[in-house]
Write an enzyme that holds these catalytic residues in place. Structure first.
Site, PDB file in Angstrom:
ATOM      1  N   HIS A 107     -11.998   1.605   2.874  1.00 23.07           N
ATOM      2  CA  HIS A 107     -11.297   2.349   1.877  1.00 23.07           C
ATOM      3  C   HIS A 107     -12.335   2.428   0.829  1.00 23.07           C
ATOM      4  O   HIS A 107     -11.994   2.695  -0.378  1.00 23.07           O
ATOM      5  CB  HIS A 107      -9.980   1.683   1.145  1.00 23.07           C
ATOM      6  CG  HIS A 107      -8.938   1.780   2.251  1.00 23.07           C
ATOM      7  ND1 HIS A 107      -7.544   1.472   1.565  1.00 23.07           N
ATOM      8  CD2 HIS A 107      -8.951   2.193   3.386  1.00 23.07           C
ATOM      9  CE1 HIS A 107      -6.840   1.568   2.783  1.00 23.07           C
ATOM     10  NE2 HIS A 107      -7.603   2.106   3.873  1.00 23.07           N
ATOM     11  N   HIS A 140      -8.576  -6.671   4.294  1.00 24.68           N
ATOM     12  CA  HIS A 140      -8.155  -5.701   5.393  1.00 24.68           C
ATOM     13  C   HIS A 140      -9.448  -5.508   6.243  1.00 24.68           C
ATOM     14  O   HIS A 140     -10.360  -4.557   5.981  1.00 24.68           O
ATOM     15  CB  HIS A 140      -7.614  -4.384   5.134  1.00 24.68           C
ATOM     16  CG  HIS A 140      -6.012  -4.636   5.102  1.00 24.68           C
ATOM     17  ND1 HIS A 140      -5.202  -3.608   4.755  1.00 24.68           N
ATOM     18  CD2 HIS A 140      -5.454  -5.939   5.268  1.00 24.68           C
ATOM     19  CE1 HIS A 140      -3.881  -4.003   4.926  1.00 24.68           C
ATOM     20  NE2 HIS A 140      -4.016  -5.448   5.015  1.00 24.68           N
ATOM     21  N   ASP A 170      -6.985  -4.900  10.160  1.00 28.56           N
ATOM     22  CA  ASP A 170      -6.326  -3.632   9.821  1.00 28.56           C
ATOM     23  C   ASP A 170      -6.861  -2.284  10.579  1.00 28.56           C
ATOM     24  O   ASP A 170      -7.936  -1.889  10.259  1.00 28.56           O
ATOM     25  CB  ASP A 170      -6.018  -3.282   8.397  1.00 28.56           C
ATOM     26  CG  ASP A 170      -5.185  -2.061   8.360  1.00 28.56           C
ATOM     27  OD1 ASP A 170      -4.651  -1.611   9.078  1.00 28.56           O
ATOM     28  OD2 ASP A 170      -5.359  -1.478   6.989  1.00 28.56           O
ATOM     29  N   ASP A 218      -9.681  -3.033   1.507  1.00 27.05           N
ATOM     30  CA  ASP A 218      -9.649  -2.550   2.854  1.00 27.05           C
ATOM     31  C   ASP A 218     -11.303  -2.140   3.134  1.00 27.05           C
ATOM     32  O   ASP A 218     -11.584  -1.320   2.501  1.00 27.05           O
ATOM     33  CB  ASP A 218      -8.555  -1.556   3.177  1.00 27.05           C
ATOM     34  CG  ASP A 218      -8.764  -1.172   4.709  1.00 27.05           C
ATOM     35  OD1 ASP A 218      -9.731  -0.590   5.171  1.00 27.05           O
ATOM     36  OD2 ASP A 218      -7.401  -1.008   5.134  1.00 27.05           O
ATOM     37  N   ASP A 270     -12.441   6.294   6.827  1.00 26.86           N
ATOM     38  CA  ASP A 270     -11.333   5.486   7.092  1.00 26.86           C
ATOM     39  C   ASP A 270     -10.861   5.626   8.567  1.00 26.86           C
ATOM     40  O   ASP A 270      -9.555   5.694   8.599  1.00 26.86           O
ATOM     41  CB  ASP A 270     -10.321   5.272   5.939  1.00 26.86           C
ATOM     42  CG  ASP A 270      -9.412   4.239   5.965  1.00 26.86           C
ATOM     43  OD1 ASP A 270      -9.941   3.136   6.668  1.00 26.86           O
ATOM     44  OD2 ASP A 270      -8.245   4.450   5.718  1.00 26.86           O
ATOM     45  N   TRP A 299       0.599  -1.083  -0.146  1.00 21.79           N
ATOM     46  CA  TRP A 299       0.022  -0.028  -0.104  1.00 21.79           C
ATOM     47  C   TRP A 299       0.762   1.278   0.014  1.00 21.79           C
ATOM     48  O   TRP A 299       1.837   1.275   0.672  1.00 21.79           O
ATOM     49  CB  TRP A 299      -0.768   0.049   1.246  1.00 21.79           C
ATOM     50  CG  TRP A 299      -1.611   1.405   1.362  1.00 21.79           C
ATOM     51  CD1 TRP A 299      -2.602   1.737   0.670  1.00 21.79           C
ATOM     52  CD2 TRP A 299      -1.282   2.496   2.282  1.00 21.79           C
ATOM     53  NE1 TRP A 299      -2.946   3.042   0.856  1.00 21.79           N
ATOM     54  CE2 TRP A 299      -2.160   3.434   1.625  1.00 21.79           C
ATOM     55  CE3 TRP A 299      -0.597   2.834   3.016  1.00 21.79           C
ATOM     56  CZ2 TRP A 299      -2.231   4.785   2.425  1.00 21.79           C
ATOM     57  CZ3 TRP A 299      -0.333   3.918   3.820  1.00 21.79           C
ATOM     58  CH2 TRP A 299      -1.149   5.119   3.344  1.00 21.79           C
ATOM     59  N   LYS A 304      -7.074   2.663  -2.276  1.00 18.48           N
ATOM     60  CA  LYS A 304      -7.589   3.521  -1.362  1.00 18.48           C
ATOM     61  C   LYS A 304      -8.485   4.577  -1.868  1.00 18.48           C
ATOM     62  O   LYS A 304      -8.396   4.877  -2.995  1.00 18.48           O
ATOM     63  CB  LYS A 304      -6.508   4.218  -0.350  1.00 18.48           C
ATOM     64  CG  LYS A 304      -7.141   4.930   0.817  1.00 18.48           C
ATOM     65  CD  LYS A 304      -6.135   4.784   1.835  1.00 18.48           C
ATOM     66  CE  LYS A 304      -6.299   6.038   3.133  1.00 18.48           C
ATOM     67  NZ  LYS A 304      -5.416   5.719   4.132  1.00 18.48           N
ATOM     68  N   GLU A 342      -2.822  -2.850  -2.365  1.00 21.43           N
ATOM     69  CA  GLU A 342      -3.963  -2.267  -1.734  1.00 21.43           C
ATOM     70  C   GLU A 342      -4.483  -0.820  -2.197  1.00 21.43           C
ATOM     71  O   GLU A 342      -3.741   0.003  -2.539  1.00 21.43           O
ATOM     72  CB  GLU A 342      -3.728  -2.193  -0.348  1.00 21.43           C
ATOM     73  CG  GLU A 342      -5.006  -1.482   0.583  1.00 21.43           C
ATOM     74  CD  GLU A 342      -4.640  -1.461   2.188  1.00 21.43           C
ATOM     75  OE1 GLU A 342      -3.445  -1.961   2.531  1.00 21.43           O
ATOM     76  OE2 GLU A 342      -5.422  -1.079   2.766  1.00 21.43           O
ATOM     77  N   ASP A 370     -10.464   3.530  10.740  1.00 20.10           N
ATOM     78  CA  ASP A 370      -9.681   2.377  11.446  1.00 20.10           C
ATOM     79  C   ASP A 370     -10.175   2.077  13.131  1.00 20.10           C
ATOM     80  O   ASP A 370      -9.399   1.944  13.771  1.00 20.10           O
ATOM     81  CB  ASP A 370      -8.206   2.870  11.330  1.00 20.10           C
ATOM     82  CG  ASP A 370      -7.875   2.416  10.194  1.00 20.10           C
ATOM     83  OD1 ASP A 370      -7.559   1.562   9.603  1.00 20.10           O
ATOM     84  OD2 ASP A 370      -7.236   3.549   9.289  1.00 20.10           O
TER      85      ASP A 370
HETATM   86  C1  RNT Z   1      -3.943   2.658   4.949  1.00 22.11           C
HETATM   87  C2  RNT Z   1      -4.044   1.242   4.666  1.00 22.11           C
HETATM   88  C3  RNT Z   1      -2.964   0.323   4.902  1.00 22.11           C
HETATM   89  C4  RNT Z   1      -2.366   0.611   6.600  1.00 22.11           C
HETATM   90  C5  RNT Z   1      -1.450  -0.243   7.079  1.00 22.11           C
HETATM   91  C6  RNT Z   1      -0.578   0.288   8.525  1.00 22.11           C
HETATM   92  O1  RNT Z   1      -4.871   3.258   4.731  1.00 22.11           O
HETATM   93  O2  RNT Z   1      -5.239   0.606   5.233  1.00 22.11           O
HETATM   94  O3  RNT Z   1      -3.219  -1.005   5.117  1.00 22.11           O
HETATM   95  O4  RNT Z   1      -3.730   0.721   7.424  1.00 22.11           O
HETATM   96  O5  RNT Z   1      -0.807  -1.023   6.343  1.00 22.11           O
HETATM   97 ZN    ZN Z   2      -5.476  -1.378   5.018  1.00 20.67          ZN
END
Ligand code: RNT
Ligand code: ZN
Length: 417
Positions: free
Chosen positions: A262, A286, A326, A259, A294, A187, A228, A226, A296
């Protein structure tokens, strides 16, 4: 609580048998599903190189400032072992390049070697925990402009190409060490706050760099890329958008990494699984919980996760859909967050495995009958099956696991500050 599923489980097993589902089989399948735990949840994506003092950068933001984050390999592996002891089953750990020991010998990310992960490999062998890997294209002075593999500056691009190539070598070494494949997920944050003069010029540079990174076939390395939607401070343009990522992965035989944070908030990531699987070698998911963006957050067994789990356990998907957590949340007990996210995913997977798929297939098209059957099945005693799963795996139930995580954090915070 464990140890009390006995009679309740026998009743549950019968109830599921009535709708054509074997709860014993569901438990067996779940026992074999390994989840990759994100080591970066334990130190707020700081790494061991001394670069991330001001946060990870690259459009990422860690929320919270609880004391007790892991500051070195010993603390991080202690935390991982604590988390693993609270999660039923056997799992994997995902590393980032920033957790190598290269900085100790004065080496930068474009000079890394598999030997910089020797301590991790020894840990992996000792504990029987396979590792996955991620190049780190953020939290570094060369990534401050938000551009890495698509940078117009050839020296910046070259630095990151070299890093990403070396990471694939590291992933190959991890695969050999564990005697099984290692997923290597790439990523990069590349994007801009305002629209770029030429999005296609930026994407051409990115694709040229990616071609160089992936030019060599490496035994045991499962590459993924990955995409985004946007990052904080990089809102107007993302070079590796979903479309670029998917087209690239299909053409080059790389796994896409989806993810769950994302995409546009109402977009279903679950629905992408069956659409993509026929075209790609596999999919890395993810597992994250984006709240409004996003963000997290630690995943909970919400509708998005349940739908994803349903797709991940379909016959053609098991073994091809790789599940990696993730998230990074420093407003939660970090070890508790890791265990909680994993357990929520497992709960969602178990519910999916207990669905009467064959029955629902026979009812396809008869809308109210299918909905009535699904509603009935959804209310069957899955809690008793979960508790039997915990017993089988010798894992703690609630509230034991949550109390253990609280106690662990208290001790770690007292020692680490
Ligand atoms: C970032 C991505 C990526 C990170 C990690 C730390 O938006 O999701 O995967 O979260 O690699
Ligand atoms: Zn991710």
């Amino acid at each position: 609580m464990t140890g009390c599923a006995g009679g309740a489980y026998e009743v549950a097993r019968e109830r599921y048998a009535e709708i054509g589902v074997s709860s014993d089989d569901a438990i067996k399948v779940l026992s074999n599903m390994r989840i990759t735990l994100p080591c970066w949840q334990l130190d707020d994506v700081t790494g061991f190189e001394g670069f991330a003092g001001q946060g990870p950068g690259g459009g990422l933001a860690v929320t919270g400032r609880r004391p007790g984050r892991a500051r070195c390999f010993e603390e991080m592996t202690a935390d991982l072992e604590a988390a693993l002891s609270l999660i039923p089953g056997r799992h994997r750990v995902g590393l980032h390049a920033m957790y190598g020991s290269h900085a100790r010998r004065g080496a930068d990310r474009n000079e890394m070697e598999p030997g910089d992960f020797e301590d991790w490999m020894a840990w992996s062998r000792d504990r029987g925990v396979p590792l996955d890997f991620n190049p780190t294209l953020f939290a570094h002075p060369m990534a401050l402009a938000g551009l890495t593999l698509s940078s117009p500056d050839a020296s910046v691009r070259g630095f990151w190409i070299e890093h990403a190539k070396l990471c694939r070598m590291v992933a190959g070494a991890l695969a050999r060490n564990q005697g099984s494949p290692c997923t290597n997920n790439l990523w990069m944050p590349d994007g801009s706050r305002e629209p770029p003069a030429s999005p296609s010029a930026s994407r051409s540079l990115l694709m040229e760099s990616l071609d160089e990174v992936f030019s060599e076939r490496l035994e045991g390395v499962l590459d993924s890329l990955e995409s985004k939607l946007f990052g904080i401070g990089l809102e107007s343009f993302t070079a590796c958008s979903h479309e670029l990522c998917i087209a690239y992965c299909v053409e080059r035989g790389v796994m896409p990494c989806l993810d769950m944070g994302h995409f546009h908030p109402t977009e279903s990531v679950a629905d992408k699984v069956s659409a993509l699987l026929p075209f790609v070698p596999g999919i890395l998911v993810h597992v994250s919980r984006g709240v409004r963006w996003d963000s997290d957050h630690v995943p909970t067994a919400d509708d998005a996760l349940r739908s994803l789990a349903r797709e991940a356990v379909r016959p053609g998907a098991i073994g091809r859909v790789h599940l990696a957590l993730d998230f990074f949340d420093a407003s939660w007990n970090r070890v508790g967050a890791m265990a909680s996210g994993a357990r929520s995913l497992q709960r969602a997977l178990l519910s999916a495995l207990l669905e009467p798929r064959a029955l629902l297939e026979t009812l396809e098209g008869s809308h109210f009958e299918a909905s009535a059957a699904a509603e009935h099945a959804g209310e069957l005693p899955h809690g008793a099956v979960w508790e039997r799963f915990l017993e089988t795996e010798g894992a703690p139930g609630w509230p034991e696991w949550s109390e253990a995580a609280a106690l662990y954090e208290k001790r770690a915070a007292a020692e680490r500050g």
